[in-house]
Structures are given as structure tokens and as C-alpha cells.
Design an enzyme around this catalytic site. Sequence first.
Site, PDB file in Angstrom:
ATOM      1  N   CYS A  99      13.467  22.396 -66.669  1.00 20.52           N
ATOM      2  CA  CYS A  99      13.845  21.085 -67.266  1.00 20.52           C
ATOM      3  C   CYS A  99      13.226  20.821 -68.538  1.00 20.52           C
ATOM      4  O   CYS A  99      14.013  20.434 -69.377  1.00 20.52           O
ATOM      5  CB  CYS A  99      13.343  20.065 -66.146  1.00 20.52           C
ATOM      6  SG  CYS A  99      14.709  19.976 -64.909  1.00 20.52           S
ATOM      7  N   CYS A 179      22.489  19.727 -63.041  1.00 17.04           N
ATOM      8  CA  CYS A 179      22.809  21.350 -63.278  1.00 17.04           C
ATOM      9  C   CYS A 179      23.301  21.727 -61.880  1.00 17.04           C
ATOM     10  O   CYS A 179      22.697  21.551 -60.765  1.00 17.04           O
ATOM     11  CB  CYS A 179      21.724  22.093 -63.597  1.00 17.04           C
ATOM     12  SG  CYS A 179      21.205  21.555 -65.393  1.00 17.04           S
ATOM     13  N   CYS A 182      20.915  22.820 -58.878  1.00 16.13           N
ATOM     14  CA  CYS A 182      19.820  22.033 -58.373  1.00 16.13           C
ATOM     15  C   CYS A 182      20.538  20.546 -57.768  1.00 16.13           C
ATOM     16  O   CYS A 182      19.990  19.888 -57.728  1.00 16.13           O
ATOM     17  CB  CYS A 182      19.006  21.552 -59.740  1.00 16.13           C
ATOM     18  SG  CYS A 182      18.319  22.928 -60.548  1.00 16.13           S
ATOM     19  N   CYS A 205      14.386  14.889 -64.090  1.00 21.40           N
ATOM     20  CA  CYS A 205      14.096  16.411 -64.849  1.00 21.40           C
ATOM     21  C   CYS A 205      12.943  16.097 -66.002  1.00 21.40           C
ATOM     22  O   CYS A 205      12.630  17.073 -66.656  1.00 21.40           O
ATOM     23  CB  CYS A 205      15.458  16.366 -65.615  1.00 21.40           C
ATOM     24  SG  CYS A 205      16.099  15.224 -66.787  1.00 21.40           S
TER      25      CYS A 205
HETATM   26  S1  SF4 Z   1      18.078  20.577 -63.283  1.00 18.96           S
HETATM   27 FE1  SF4 Z   1      17.792  22.431 -62.597  1.00 18.96          FE
HETATM   28  S2  SF4 Z   1      18.802  24.023 -63.804  1.00 18.96           S
HETATM   29 FE2  SF4 Z   1      19.109  22.177 -64.834  1.00 18.96          FE
HETATM   30  S3  SF4 Z   1      17.330  22.291 -66.400  1.00 18.96           S
HETATM   31 FE3  SF4 Z   1      16.455  21.264 -64.487  1.00 18.96          FE
HETATM   32  S4  SF4 Z   1      15.772  23.061 -63.170  1.00 18.96           S
HETATM   33 FE4  SF4 Z   1      17.193  24.000 -64.733  1.00 18.96          FE
END
Ligand code: SF4
Length: 213
Positions: A99, A179, A182, A205
Amino acid sequence: MIDKEEAAMGLIARALDTFGHDKVAVACSFGKDSMVVLHLALRVDPKIKVFTVMTPFKFKETFEFKDRIVKEWKLNIKEYMSSATPDPELPKKDPDLCCKIFKVEPTKEAVKDLDCWITGVRNDEGRTRRNFGEWEVRGGIVKVNPIVTWTEADVWRYTAIHKLPVHPLYAKGYRSLGCEPCTEPGGTFERDGRWRGTKKWGGECGIHTAVLK
Ligand code: SF4
């Protein structure tokens, strides 16, 4: 509903009056809350600046929906995405680092020339958002949250009344969209589907908690 709409638009107008149209932008992820805030902001100023932070891990439906809305709503938008090579294991191995690279750093870039950004966060989305206010000073930038006191039902009510386009994944049971690695559908609370099975479960995030400038 009308009272809530007017209050939200009043807050957006106040941000524009205070900082000037060049120094304010609406952040948009193209989820349901972002779409409502974006629509409210466009009612105040049809040319308001907009930015979006995409990641290589977002759903293909999100990229498609974004492209559709940018075109149909003729948005004055800037898009940001990290140029780092995506490691497909990173979201599970180290979601905080992932993130930071793919969300927080590009958001810092997006706000670096702004004095104020407008977001769609809401207090009842989950445990990490209960204390957000309408007007927050965080480091060198002001964050304005016009629908922070709205409920999930308010968001869907506004969406229905104003016939807003809806990201297609809500029809598949998702309540909060991030995303793909996740984000899962369902959950008692809206953000329960985010980072399930990790220490970040239902959390953030970092773009709404980090000092961005
Ligand atoms: S939500 Fe998941 S895939 Fe997206 S940036 Fe964060 S950890 Fe990475």
C-alpha cells in the site's frame, strides 16, 4: 436527504472559496462513495479538479468503469499510478509495504501542489473511520470529507435519486472496493472484505492516515 446534500455541497463550496479552485481537488476511486462526492462536487463546480490513484492490482472492472466515467462526465482529471514493478506476492506478503508503494506514494504525488483534497470517507464504513471529521488538517494539507456522516443507505439513496452509474462489482456482493487481491464480497461491516486474513483486516491503506505533505 436534501439537507445532507446541501450541507455537503456547502462544505465543498467553502473549500473552493477558502483555497481557490486551483488548489483543491476531489479524490476519486470510482467506488460508490467517491461517485457521490464527485457528483456533489461537479454540481458545485463542473470543472473542479479530480485525481485518481490507480494500482496495477485494481480490478479490470475498475479500470473499465473509470474510463467510462472520465469520458461520459468529461472529468478534469489527473491519473496517478506507481511505476514500480508489481510483485504479485507482495499484497499477501507485506500489504503495508504494498500500500505504501502503490497507494500512499502516488497519493503524495497527487496532492503535492494542492492545499486541500476532498474525499468520500464515512464514519460508519468501519472501525478505523469513526473519528474522521468534516474538515481535517493533516500536515500541510486540509482534507475535506463532505459525506463523512452519511450512512451506507444515504449513499445508495443519493445514487438512486440522481441515477448515478454504479461500479458493476456491487451487484456481485462487494460493499467496499479496493485492489483485487485484498478485496472480498460480503461482511458485517462495509470494510470487512478488505485485507481479510491479514493484520490490516477492515483497516486502511494509509492514504487517509499518513501525513501526505
Ligand atoms: S490494497 Fe492490496 S494490492 Fe492494493 S496496494 Fe494495498 S496491499 Fe497492494
